[in-house]
Write a protein that holds these residues in place. Sequence first.
Motif, short mmCIF file in Angstrom:
data_model
loop_
_atom_site.label_atom_id
_atom_site.label_comp_id
_atom_site.label_asym_id
_atom_site.label_seq_id
_atom_site.Cartn_x
_atom_site.Cartn_y
_atom_site.Cartn_z
N PHE A 30 -0.45 -14.58 -2.76
CA PHE A 30 0.19 -13.80 -3.14
C PHE A 30 0.79 -13.59 -5.11
O PHE A 30 1.70 -12.54 -5.60
CB PHE A 30 2.02 -13.36 -3.06
N LEU A 31 0.57 -13.59 -5.85
CA LEU A 31 0.41 -14.38 -7.22
C LEU A 31 0.08 -12.94 -7.60
O LEU A 31 -1.39 -12.10 -6.73
CB LEU A 31 -0.42 -15.80 -7.57
N SER A 65 2.94 5.15 -13.69
CA SER A 65 1.92 4.84 -14.79
C SER A 65 0.51 5.40 -14.50
O SER A 65 0.52 6.44 -13.68
CB SER A 65 1.46 3.44 -14.42
N ARG A 87 1.73 4.42 -20.11
CA ARG A 87 2.10 3.47 -19.59
C ARG A 87 4.10 3.66 -20.46
O ARG A 87 4.62 2.79 -19.60
CB ARG A 87 2.51 1.97 -20.03
C1 UGA Z 1 -1.20 -7.70 -6.33
C2 UGA Z 1 0.29 -8.23 -6.02
O1 UGA Z 1 1.71 -8.09 -6.81
C3 UGA Z 1 0.65 -9.06 -5.23
O2 UGA Z 1 2.00 -9.99 -5.19
C4 UGA Z 1 -1.18 -9.78 -5.32
O3 UGA Z 1 -1.37 -11.14 -4.82
C5 UGA Z 1 -2.38 -9.39 -5.56
O4 UGA Z 1 -2.54 -7.85 -6.07
C6 UGA Z 1 -3.87 -8.95 -5.11
O5 UGA Z 1 -3.95 -9.39 -3.75
O6 UGA Z 1 -4.40 -9.19 -5.79
P1 UGA Z 1 -1.92 -7.31 -9.16
O7 UGA Z 1 -2.60 -6.41 -8.59
O8 UGA Z 1 -2.36 -8.94 -10.50
O9 UGA Z 1 -1.11 -8.79 -8.53
O10 UGA Z 1 -1.33 -6.66 -10.37
P2 UGA Z 1 0.43 -5.95 -9.92
O11 UGA Z 1 1.58 -5.94 -10.67
O12 UGA Z 1 0.65 -5.99 -8.51
O13 UGA Z 1 0.06 -4.39 -10.52
C7 UGA Z 1 -0.76 -3.83 -9.61
C8 UGA Z 1 -1.17 -2.37 -10.54
O14 UGA Z 1 -0.36 -1.52 -10.14
C9 UGA Z 1 -2.05 -2.45 -12.29
O15 UGA Z 1 -2.52 -2.15 -12.58
C10 UGA Z 1 0.04 -2.20 -12.24
O16 UGA Z 1 0.29 -1.62 -13.88
C11 UGA Z 1 0.15 -1.55 -11.82
N1 UGA Z 1 1.84 -1.15 -11.91
C12 UGA Z 1 2.51 -2.09 -10.57
C13 UGA Z 1 2.17 -0.06 -11.76
O17 UGA Z 1 1.55 1.63 -12.38
N2 UGA Z 1 3.94 -0.02 -11.73
C14 UGA Z 1 4.94 -0.34 -11.25
O18 UGA Z 1 5.64 -0.40 -11.05
C15 UGA Z 1 3.88 -1.22 -11.16
#
Ligand code: UGA
Length: 460
Positions: free
Chosen positions: A164-165, A267, A440
Amino acid sequence: MKEIKKITCIGAGYVGGPTMSVIAQKNPNVTITVVDLNQARIDAWNDTDLEKLPVYEPGLDAVVAEARGRNLFFSTNVEQAIDEADMIFISVNTPTKTYGKGKGQAADLKYIELCARQIAAVAKSDKIVVEKSTLPVRTAAALKSILDNTGNGVNFHILSNPEFLAEGTAVTDLHNPDRVLIGGEDADAIEALVQVYEAWVPRERILTTNLWSSELSKLVANAFLAQRVSSINAISELCEVTGANVDEVSRAIGYDSRIGSKFLKASVGFGGSCFQKDILNLVYIARSYNLTEVADYWEQVIILNDHQKARFAENIIQTMYNTVNGKKIAFLGWAFKKDTNDTRESAAIYVADHLLEEEAQVIVYDPKVPAEQVYKDLDYLGTRSPEDNRRLVTVVNDPYEAMHGSHAIAILTEWDEFKCYDWPRVKEDMKKPAFVFDGRKLLDRNKLSMLGFNYYAIGE
Ligand code: UGA
Ligand code: NAD
């Protein structure tokens, strides 16, 4: 119960590398070997210059420095590592299929099957095989069948232990996980893996379930997270036409403890290697069980995300007098989020592609993404020839060079350093009117407006 002394992880990518580094750091008595077919990647993991690790994650260099050479090893000798291990993690990529049945939706499990066949062929003693990759629900049944039918008569126990990281915070997420999830059928095998995590994770945060719940929970967790982003992005469009401000709406609803404040940042659209692929996979699984309404419901999360990227690009074109032909547009950021060098499915790629169709000149600056990656991402789309991508796109190492003489700046990634630029200098150096399109919501509207920028942000 057998004590785990040797662990092998197949796949030294964004998950295998950091996850195994932390497991090794916290279990100095367990020998961990991370193997990959990609020699360049393994060489980079072994590089004495920690700046050259293939995955950029804050804090990862220190973890690798502590464990590498002590009980953490990176190698291309897959067979030897399988042979010696008590427990084998499979952490290979599971991309969306690009061919055949399920093309564009189902997960491509060819790398997983190759691993299973290799484990079966090599193993001469009992092994616990751990699914670390994100997989369709019921994959463990297929794995078990391959292992049992092609192996040498040894016993295999399969566990599901999804990761889940999040990228950019991988090390802190691994050091302090909300939960660790372990699905399985064999109590001893489950307990063996629990003990590995118990070296640093409190027991009450290690959840155990049956195999199918564990496999499915991973897809569902990503679907729920992505759904929140699409939900707030849908509202961002409504804010733009009604005069509401999406950040204020997020705050107002996020104070409700039932809704919660996290993951409500509007975003330009979510990116990353997993959200889209995992939801598509969920949609495919639902359709394969004829659950049409379920599939349609989740598919909408992707449809909205594609719409958000497209409308960000369209807004740039419309605002700039309906033509960007020959205009210089500086892209700040190419990675899919800050603090990572990963660009997979980054919104920047699709926004650039849209603008390049209109013959814009795009100048990219990202603190961690090299030029080859930017071109690779655009070439992969196949929208135009590689020559045209190189004619229309320039990648620079200096943000001021990117913005010099530009007609507009588009912020695609929320890197902290963008906030600290000398914005008065940037304004002087740009063509007028100086447009900023903030995908952003990173910069201060008042400050930029006072400086004379024409500032547009999502959801305002
Ligand atoms: C996500 C999940 O958060 C992890 O728990 C999971 O393990 C992972 O996918 C996976 O299975 O690969 P990740 O994709 O690395 O992690 O990053 P996030 O922080 O979730 O962001 C994903 C996307 O959503 C990014 O483009 C981020 O900018 C966007 N985002 C996130 C938003 O636009 N708004 C938000 O409030 C949060
Ligand atoms: P990745 O592409 O960065 O790494 C996968 C690695 O596996 C590659 O280096 C590849 O060369 C190697 N590989 C493939 N087949 C192999 C084989 N037969 N033998 C040896 N090596 C082989 O992928 P990733 O981002 O680390 O993701 C891996 C899995 O983890 C995926 O299922 C993904 O959905 C899941 N996941 C990813 C994240 C993330 O943040 N990236 C988070 C949680 C879960």
